[in-house]
Design a protein around this motif. Structure first.
Motif, short mmCIF file in Angstrom:
data_model
loop_
_atom_site.label_atom_id
_atom_site.label_comp_id
_atom_site.label_asym_id
_atom_site.label_seq_id
_atom_site.Cartn_x
_atom_site.Cartn_y
_atom_site.Cartn_z
N LYS A 51 34.21 -46.81 -4.40
CA LYS A 51 32.89 -46.71 -3.68
C LYS A 51 33.17 -46.75 -2.14
CE LYS A 51 28.48 -46.93 -3.96
NZ LYS A 51 27.70 -45.64 -4.43
N LEU A 52 32.67 -45.38 -1.57
CA LEU A 52 33.13 -45.32 -0.14
C LEU A 52 31.92 -45.43 0.81
CD1 LEU A 52 35.44 -42.24 -0.34
CD2 LEU A 52 36.00 -44.57 -0.10
N LEU A 53 30.68 -45.12 0.15
CA LEU A 53 29.55 -45.41 1.01
C LEU A 53 28.46 -45.96 0.38
CD1 LEU A 53 29.14 -41.69 2.74
CD2 LEU A 53 29.88 -43.95 4.03
N GLU A 54 27.57 -46.66 0.87
CA GLU A 54 26.36 -47.21 0.59
C GLU A 54 25.03 -46.69 1.42
OE1 GLU A 54 27.97 -51.42 -0.99
OE2 GLU A 54 27.02 -51.34 0.77
N VAL A 55 24.12 -46.26 0.67
CA VAL A 55 22.91 -45.73 1.43
C VAL A 55 21.99 -46.82 1.45
CG1 VAL A 55 21.08 -43.97 1.48
CG2 VAL A 55 23.35 -43.38 0.64
N LYS A 56 21.57 -47.12 2.62
CA LYS A 56 20.53 -48.14 3.00
C LYS A 56 19.32 -47.41 3.68
CE LYS A 56 23.73 -51.99 3.08
NZ LYS A 56 24.38 -53.12 3.85
N GLY A 57 18.26 -47.20 3.10
CA GLY A 57 17.22 -46.35 3.82
C GLY A 57 17.58 -44.96 4.02
N ARG A 58 17.63 -44.32 5.14
CA ARG A 58 17.97 -43.05 5.33
C ARG A 58 19.39 -43.05 5.96
NH1 ARG A 58 12.74 -40.22 8.33
NH2 ARG A 58 11.37 -40.36 6.45
N LYS A 59 20.16 -44.19 6.05
CA LYS A 59 21.56 -44.18 6.63
C LYS A 59 22.55 -44.34 5.62
CE LYS A 59 20.58 -44.60 11.56
NZ LYS A 59 21.14 -45.48 12.84
#
Length: 313
Positions: A51-59
Protein backbone atom coordinates in the motif's frame (compact mmCIF):
# COMPACT_ATOMS: atom_id res chain seq x y z
CA UNK A 1 17.26 -12.76 -15.81
CA UNK A 2 15.09 -10.55 -13.63
CA UNK A 3 12.04 -8.97 -15.31
CA UNK A 4 10.65 -5.82 -13.72
CA UNK A 5 7.04 -5.91 -12.57
CA UNK A 6 6.65 -2.16 -12.73
CA UNK A 7 7.33 0.58 -15.29
CA UNK A 8 9.01 3.98 -15.10
CA UNK A 9 5.73 5.58 -16.16
CA UNK A 10 3.97 4.14 -13.10
CA UNK A 11 6.62 5.59 -10.80
CA UNK A 12 6.48 8.97 -12.54
CA UNK A 13 2.70 9.01 -12.08
CA UNK A 14 3.05 8.20 -8.38
CA UNK A 15 5.58 11.01 -8.00
CA UNK A 16 3.25 13.45 -9.77
CA UNK A 17 0.28 12.49 -7.55
CA UNK A 18 2.35 13.15 -4.43
CA UNK A 19 4.08 16.29 -5.72
CA UNK A 20 0.83 17.89 -6.88
CA UNK A 21 -1.25 16.90 -3.87
CA UNK A 22 -3.71 14.53 -5.52
CA UNK A 23 -4.95 12.85 -8.67
CA UNK A 24 -6.82 15.85 -10.10
CA UNK A 25 -3.86 18.26 -10.10
CA UNK A 26 -1.46 15.53 -11.22
CA UNK A 27 -3.77 14.65 -14.13
CA UNK A 28 -3.83 18.30 -15.23
CA UNK A 29 -0.04 18.52 -14.97
CA UNK A 30 0.54 15.30 -16.94
CA UNK A 31 -2.28 16.02 -19.40
CA UNK A 32 -3.84 12.65 -18.63
CA UNK A 33 -7.24 11.59 -17.36
CA UNK A 34 -7.69 11.22 -13.62
CA UNK A 35 -9.02 7.70 -14.09
CA UNK A 36 -5.85 6.63 -15.92
CA UNK A 37 -3.74 7.87 -13.03
CA UNK A 38 -5.94 6.04 -10.52
CA UNK A 39 -5.61 2.86 -12.55
CA UNK A 40 -1.80 3.20 -12.87
CA UNK A 41 -1.25 3.70 -9.13
CA UNK A 42 -3.70 0.93 -8.20
CA UNK A 43 -1.93 -1.47 -10.57
CA UNK A 44 1.45 -0.44 -9.16
CA UNK A 45 0.28 -1.24 -5.64
CA UNK A 46 -1.17 -4.58 -6.76
CA UNK A 47 2.03 -5.56 -8.57
CA UNK A 48 4.13 -4.77 -5.51
CA UNK A 49 1.55 -5.97 -3.00
CA UNK A 50 2.36 -2.84 -0.98
CA UNK A 51 0.00 0.00 0.00
CA UNK A 52 1.66 3.21 -1.20
CA UNK A 53 -1.09 5.83 -0.96
CA UNK A 54 -4.05 6.57 1.25
CA UNK A 55 -6.75 8.95 0.04
CA UNK A 56 -8.19 11.25 2.69
CA UNK A 57 -10.86 13.56 1.38
CA UNK A 58 -9.61 14.87 -1.95
CA UNK A 59 -5.91 14.44 -1.20
CA UNK A 60 -3.64 11.43 -1.46
CA UNK A 61 -1.10 10.80 1.32
CA UNK A 62 1.88 8.49 1.35
CA UNK A 63 1.96 5.54 3.67
CA UNK A 64 5.16 4.86 5.62
CA UNK A 65 6.14 2.23 3.04
CA UNK A 66 5.16 4.63 0.27
CA UNK A 67 7.58 7.27 1.54
CA UNK A 68 10.48 4.82 1.30
CA UNK A 69 9.46 3.54 -2.13
CA UNK A 70 8.87 7.03 -3.50
CA UNK A 71 12.28 8.24 -2.34
CA UNK A 72 14.00 5.29 -4.04
CA UNK A 73 11.90 5.74 -7.18
CA UNK A 74 13.15 9.31 -7.61
CA UNK A 75 16.71 7.99 -7.87
CA UNK A 76 15.51 5.51 -10.49
CA UNK A 77 13.74 8.03 -12.71
CA UNK A 78 16.56 10.57 -12.32
CA UNK A 79 19.14 7.98 -13.38
CA UNK A 80 17.14 7.21 -16.51
CA UNK A 81 16.81 10.92 -17.29
CA UNK A 82 20.56 11.36 -16.83
CA UNK A 83 21.24 8.45 -19.18
CA UNK A 84 18.98 9.92 -21.85
CA UNK A 85 20.56 13.37 -21.49
CA UNK A 86 24.01 11.80 -21.71
CA UNK A 87 23.01 10.07 -24.96
CA UNK A 88 21.67 13.36 -26.32
CA UNK A 89 24.92 15.16 -25.45
CA UNK A 90 26.99 12.41 -27.04
CA UNK A 91 24.97 12.78 -30.24
CA UNK A 92 25.31 16.54 -30.45
CA UNK A 93 28.46 18.59 -30.80
CA UNK A 94 27.40 21.42 -28.52
CA UNK A 95 24.42 22.08 -26.23
CA UNK A 96 22.12 24.85 -27.49
CA UNK A 97 21.53 26.32 -24.00
CA UNK A 98 23.45 26.38 -20.72
CA UNK A 99 21.86 27.37 -17.41
CA UNK A 100 24.03 28.72 -14.60
CA UNK A 101 22.60 29.43 -11.15
CA UNK A 102 24.53 32.05 -9.17
CA UNK A 103 23.96 32.64 -5.47
CA UNK A 104 23.68 36.32 -4.53
CA UNK A 105 26.44 35.82 -1.95
CA UNK A 106 28.94 35.32 -4.79
CA UNK A 107 30.56 38.56 -6.04
CA UNK A 108 29.43 38.66 -9.66
CA UNK A 109 32.30 40.95 -10.64
CA UNK A 110 34.36 37.75 -10.49
CA UNK A 111 31.92 36.02 -12.84
CA UNK A 112 32.11 38.51 -15.69
CA UNK A 113 35.76 37.91 -16.74
CA UNK A 114 35.03 34.19 -17.02
CA UNK A 115 31.94 34.86 -19.15
CA UNK A 116 33.91 37.24 -21.35
CA UNK A 117 36.55 34.55 -21.86
CA UNK A 118 33.91 31.89 -22.54
CA UNK A 119 31.89 33.92 -25.06
CA UNK A 120 34.24 33.57 -28.10
CA UNK A 121 34.23 29.77 -27.58
CA UNK A 122 30.51 29.42 -26.83
CA UNK A 123 29.52 28.45 -30.41
CA UNK A 124 26.25 30.32 -30.17
CA UNK A 125 24.99 28.55 -27.02
CA UNK A 126 22.34 30.57 -25.22
CA UNK A 127 23.32 31.29 -21.62
CA UNK A 128 20.71 31.61 -18.86
CA UNK A 129 22.04 33.23 -15.68
CA UNK A 130 19.62 32.74 -12.76
CA UNK A 131 20.23 34.46 -9.42
CA UNK A 132 19.38 32.30 -6.42
CA UNK A 133 19.46 32.48 -2.63
CA UNK A 134 19.78 29.90 0.17
CA UNK A 135 17.53 26.87 -0.39
CA UNK A 136 16.95 27.99 -3.97
CA UNK A 137 20.67 27.61 -4.65
CA UNK A 138 20.77 24.25 -2.90
CA UNK A 139 17.84 23.01 -4.99
CA UNK A 140 19.61 24.07 -8.19
CA UNK A 141 22.17 21.42 -7.22
CA UNK A 142 20.02 18.69 -5.68
CA UNK A 143 17.26 18.98 -8.29
CA UNK A 144 19.82 19.58 -11.08
CA UNK A 145 17.72 22.18 -12.87
CA UNK A 146 20.91 24.15 -13.61
CA UNK A 147 23.95 22.91 -15.55
CA UNK A 148 26.39 24.86 -13.35
CA UNK A 149 25.80 26.28 -9.87
CA UNK A 150 27.91 28.76 -7.92
CA UNK A 151 27.01 28.19 -4.30
CA UNK A 152 28.25 28.85 -0.76
CA UNK A 153 26.32 25.72 0.28
CA UNK A 154 27.48 22.20 -0.57
CA UNK A 155 24.71 19.61 -0.25
CA UNK A 156 25.68 16.14 0.89
CA UNK A 157 26.76 13.87 -1.95
CA UNK A 158 28.03 16.62 -4.28
CA UNK A 159 31.50 17.98 -5.03
CA UNK A 160 32.67 21.34 -6.29
CA UNK A 161 35.74 23.52 -6.71
CA UNK A 162 36.23 26.59 -4.48
CA UNK A 163 36.42 29.75 -6.59
CA UNK A 164 35.85 32.65 -4.17
CA UNK A 165 35.50 33.57 -0.55
CA UNK A 166 33.61 36.38 1.10
CA UNK A 167 31.88 37.09 4.40
CA UNK A 168 28.53 38.36 5.58
CA UNK A 169 28.47 41.26 8.05
CA UNK A 170 25.63 42.73 10.12
CA UNK A 171 25.12 46.38 9.21
CA UNK A 172 22.72 49.21 9.96
CA UNK A 173 22.45 52.99 9.59
CA UNK A 174 25.01 54.96 11.67
CA UNK A 175 22.10 56.61 13.54
CA UNK A 176 20.30 53.32 14.25
CA UNK A 177 19.76 52.41 17.91
CA UNK A 178 22.02 49.36 17.55
CA UNK A 179 24.89 51.56 16.34
CA UNK A 180 24.64 53.67 19.50
CA UNK A 181 25.18 50.73 21.89
CA UNK A 182 28.41 50.61 23.86
CA UNK A 183 30.60 47.60 23.15
CA UNK A 184 29.67 44.45 21.22
CA UNK A 185 25.98 43.96 20.45
CA UNK A 186 24.30 41.12 22.35
CA UNK A 187 22.05 38.66 20.49
CA UNK A 188 19.17 39.75 22.71
CA UNK A 189 19.65 43.29 21.40
CA UNK A 190 19.33 42.07 17.80
CA UNK A 191 16.14 40.17 18.54
CA UNK A 192 14.41 43.40 19.57
CA UNK A 193 15.00 45.14 16.23
CA UNK A 194 13.72 44.79 12.69
CA UNK A 195 15.81 42.45 10.53
CA UNK A 196 15.90 42.75 6.74
CA UNK A 197 16.09 39.33 5.08
CA UNK A 198 16.81 38.44 1.45
CA UNK A 199 14.04 36.25 0.04
CA UNK A 200 14.85 32.58 -0.40
CA UNK A 201 14.31 31.73 -4.08
CA UNK A 202 13.07 28.22 -3.32
CA UNK A 203 9.35 27.44 -3.55
CA UNK A 204 9.80 25.52 -0.29
CA UNK A 205 12.35 27.57 1.68
CA UNK A 206 14.02 26.05 4.71
CA UNK A 207 15.24 28.38 7.45
CA UNK A 208 18.36 26.43 8.37
CA UNK A 209 21.01 28.96 7.35
CA UNK A 210 21.94 32.25 8.95
CA UNK A 211 20.66 34.20 11.93
CA UNK A 212 16.88 34.60 11.71
CA UNK A 213 15.71 35.07 15.28
CA UNK A 214 14.23 38.56 15.07
CA UNK A 215 10.49 38.58 15.64
CA UNK A 216 10.25 41.64 13.40
CA UNK A 217 11.34 40.71 9.90
CA UNK A 218 10.94 42.27 6.47
CA UNK A 219 11.76 40.18 3.40
CA UNK A 220 13.10 41.76 0.22
CA UNK A 221 14.18 40.26 -3.10
CA UNK A 222 17.53 41.99 -3.63
CA UNK A 223 20.51 43.40 -1.78
CA UNK A 224 19.81 46.75 -3.44
CA UNK A 225 16.38 47.02 -1.80
CA UNK A 226 17.86 46.05 1.57
CA UNK A 227 20.51 48.76 1.24
CA UNK A 228 17.91 51.37 0.27
CA UNK A 229 15.98 50.55 3.44
CA UNK A 230 19.12 50.60 5.58
CA UNK A 231 20.02 54.04 4.22
CA UNK A 232 16.58 55.20 5.42
CA UNK A 233 17.53 53.97 8.92
CA UNK A 234 15.18 51.00 8.72
CA UNK A 235 16.34 47.77 10.36
CA UNK A 236 19.61 45.87 10.18
CA UNK A 237 20.78 43.22 7.70
CA UNK A 238 23.54 40.67 7.07
CA UNK A 239 25.20 41.63 3.78
CA UNK A 240 28.31 40.48 1.83
CA UNK A 241 31.49 42.47 2.28
CA UNK A 242 31.76 43.24 -1.45
CA UNK A 243 28.35 44.95 -1.31
CA UNK A 244 28.96 47.14 1.74
CA UNK A 245 32.69 47.97 1.71
CA UNK A 246 32.27 51.35 -0.04
CA UNK A 247 29.24 52.24 2.10
CA UNK A 248 31.18 51.42 5.25
CA UNK A 249 34.16 53.47 4.05
CA UNK A 250 31.91 56.47 3.34
CA UNK A 251 30.18 55.97 6.73
CA UNK A 252 26.83 55.59 5.03
CA UNK A 253 26.43 52.27 6.85
CA UNK A 254 27.73 51.01 10.18
CA UNK A 255 29.16 47.52 10.71
CA UNK A 256 27.82 46.06 13.94
CA UNK A 257 30.30 44.40 16.30
CA UNK A 258 28.38 41.37 17.63
CA UNK A 259 29.46 39.47 20.69
CA UNK A 260 30.55 35.99 19.67
CA UNK A 261 30.46 36.47 15.89
CA UNK A 262 30.65 39.68 13.87
CA UNK A 263 30.87 37.98 10.48
CA UNK A 264 29.96 34.77 8.68
CA UNK A 265 32.77 33.58 6.35
CA UNK A 266 31.67 31.86 3.15
CA UNK A 267 33.51 29.86 0.50
CA UNK A 268 31.74 29.79 -2.87
CA UNK A 269 32.02 26.63 -4.96
CA UNK A 270 31.34 25.97 -8.61
CA UNK A 271 29.37 22.74 -8.99
CA UNK A 272 28.23 20.55 -11.87
CA UNK A 273 25.09 18.85 -10.49
CA UNK A 274 25.22 16.19 -13.23
CA UNK A 275 28.92 15.85 -14.05
CA UNK A 276 28.54 12.66 -16.08
CA UNK A 277 25.94 14.04 -18.47
CA UNK A 278 27.02 17.65 -19.03
CA UNK A 279 27.88 18.74 -22.55
CA UNK A 280 31.15 20.20 -23.88
CA UNK A 281 29.97 23.79 -23.51
CA UNK A 282 29.05 23.28 -19.87
CA UNK A 283 32.39 21.61 -19.21
CA UNK A 284 34.28 24.47 -20.89
CA UNK A 285 32.41 27.12 -18.89
CA UNK A 286 33.02 25.16 -15.68
CA UNK A 287 36.76 24.96 -16.39
CA UNK A 288 36.85 28.66 -17.36
CA UNK A 289 35.28 29.65 -14.03
CA UNK A 290 37.94 27.66 -12.18
CA UNK A 291 40.80 29.04 -14.29
CA UNK A 292 39.60 32.64 -13.88
CA UNK A 293 39.29 32.22 -10.12
CA UNK A 294 41.91 33.87 -7.93
CA UNK A 295 40.90 31.65 -5.00
CA UNK A 296 42.63 28.51 -6.24
CA UNK A 297 45.84 30.28 -7.24
CA UNK A 298 45.97 32.01 -3.87
CA UNK A 299 45.22 28.75 -2.06
CA UNK A 300 47.79 26.78 -4.03
CA UNK A 301 50.36 29.56 -3.59
CA UNK A 302 49.76 29.54 0.16
CA UNK A 303 50.23 25.79 0.28
CA UNK A 304 53.43 26.06 -1.76
CA UNK A 305 54.85 28.81 0.47
CA UNK A 306 53.93 26.84 3.58
CA UNK A 307 55.61 23.71 2.20
CA UNK A 308 58.74 25.65 1.19
CA UNK A 309 59.04 27.34 4.58
CA UNK A 310 58.58 24.01 6.37
CA UNK A 311 61.24 22.41 4.18
CA UNK A 312 63.70 25.24 4.90
CA UNK A 313 63.12 24.86 8.61
Amino acid sequence: MYRAKTTLEQWRILQAVVDHGGYAHAAAHLNKSQSSLNHAVAKLQDQLNVKLLEVKGRKAFLTEAGEVMLRRSRHLTQNVQDLEELAANINQDWEPEITIAVDLAYPKKLLYPALKSFYPESRGSRLRIIETVLTGTEEAITQAWADIVISPLMPRGFLGEPIAECSLHPVCHPEHQLAALDGPVELNDLQQHLQLVIKDTSNTPSEKQGWLKSEQRWTVSTFETAIDLLLQNIGFCWLPDFIIEDLIASKSLHRLPIKGSSLRPLICYVVKPKPDSCGPGTHLLYQTLIQQSTFNSFYNSSLSDSYTNSYKE
